[in-house]
Scaffold this motif. Structure first.
Motif, PDB file in Angstrom:
ATOM      1  N   HIS A   1      26.370 -26.200 -17.886  1.00 40.97           N
ATOM      2  CA  HIS A   1      26.753 -27.090 -19.252  1.00 40.97           C
ATOM      3  C   HIS A   1      26.108 -26.408 -20.303  1.00 40.97           C
ATOM      4  O   HIS A   1      26.245 -26.915 -21.632  1.00 40.97           O
ATOM      5  CB  HIS A   1      25.948 -28.399 -19.062  1.00 40.97           C
ATOM      6  N   ALA A   2      25.406 -25.210 -20.302  1.00 42.82           N
ATOM      7  CA  ALA A   2      24.702 -24.677 -21.514  1.00 42.82           C
ATOM      8  C   ALA A   2      25.309 -23.229 -21.427  1.00 42.82           C
ATOM      9  O   ALA A   2      24.560 -22.135 -21.675  1.00 42.82           O
ATOM     10  CB  ALA A   2      23.211 -24.677 -21.331  1.00 42.82           C
ATOM     11  N   ARG A   3      26.499 -22.840 -20.866  1.00 40.67           N
ATOM     12  CA  ARG A   3      27.110 -21.606 -20.886  1.00 40.67           C
ATOM     13  C   ARG A   3      27.474 -21.119 -22.400  1.00 40.67           C
ATOM     14  O   ARG A   3      28.035 -21.802 -23.145  1.00 40.67           O
ATOM     15  CB  ARG A   3      28.466 -21.495 -20.040  1.00 40.67           C
ATOM     16  N   PRO A   4      27.214 -20.087 -22.555  1.00 39.76           N
ATOM     17  CA  PRO A   4      27.746 -19.236 -23.908  1.00 39.76           C
ATOM     18  C   PRO A   4      29.377 -19.194 -23.876  1.00 39.76           C
ATOM     19  O   PRO A   4      29.865 -19.110 -22.827  1.00 39.76           O
ATOM     20  CB  PRO A   4      27.170 -17.843 -24.125  1.00 39.76           C
ATOM     21  N   GLU A   5      29.977 -19.262 -25.111  1.00 39.03           N
ATOM     22  CA  GLU A   5      31.434 -18.993 -25.129  1.00 39.03           C
ATOM     23  C   GLU A   5      31.703 -17.730 -25.641  1.00 39.03           C
ATOM     24  O   GLU A   5      30.742 -17.035 -26.127  1.00 39.03           O
ATOM     25  CB  GLU A   5      31.890 -19.819 -26.431  1.00 39.03           C
TER      26      GLU A   5
END
Length: 114
Positions: free
Chosen positions: A68-72
């Protein structure tokens, strides 16, 4: 509330999170501004999600935070695979655990027919 903000608050705020992850408070503030964990978390160079999950005393798992805290990417797409075998395995394990009982039962029924 974003996943990274939730995680930072659950471990006791920016300063405590920084101590847990062995980074500066400004690094944690950067995560919050960008609304994601650093790239190094997905390349296996760091293990902040695991440290934060441990400190959260069960409020969230490292796999949940990684998912849920993945970079784009520059194209705005969220990365599907991190390239970190440990992180990817944790994400897959979390996905399997989140399957509904019906989905899990369908798989078992299918196997029993073979």
């Amino acid at each position: 509330m974003s996943a990274i903000r939730f995680a930072v608050e659950r471990v006791g705020g920016v300063s405590r999170c920084a101590r847990i992850c062995r980074v500066s408070p400004s690094a944690v503030c950067k995560w919050l501004r960008r609304d994601c964990l650093p790239r190094t978390e997905y390349t296996g160079e760091t293990c902040h999600a695991q440290r934060m999950a441990t400190a959260s005393e069960g409020a969230f798992s490292a796999a949940w935070l990684l998912a849920h805290a993945r970079p784009e990417s520059s194209s705005g797409q969220v990365h599907e695979k991190s390239g970190n075998r440990v992180a990817d395995a944790m994400l897959e394990q979390e996905k399997r655990a989140q399957k509904s009982p019906a989905e899990a039962g369908q798989h078992s029924d299918h196997e029993s027919l073979s």
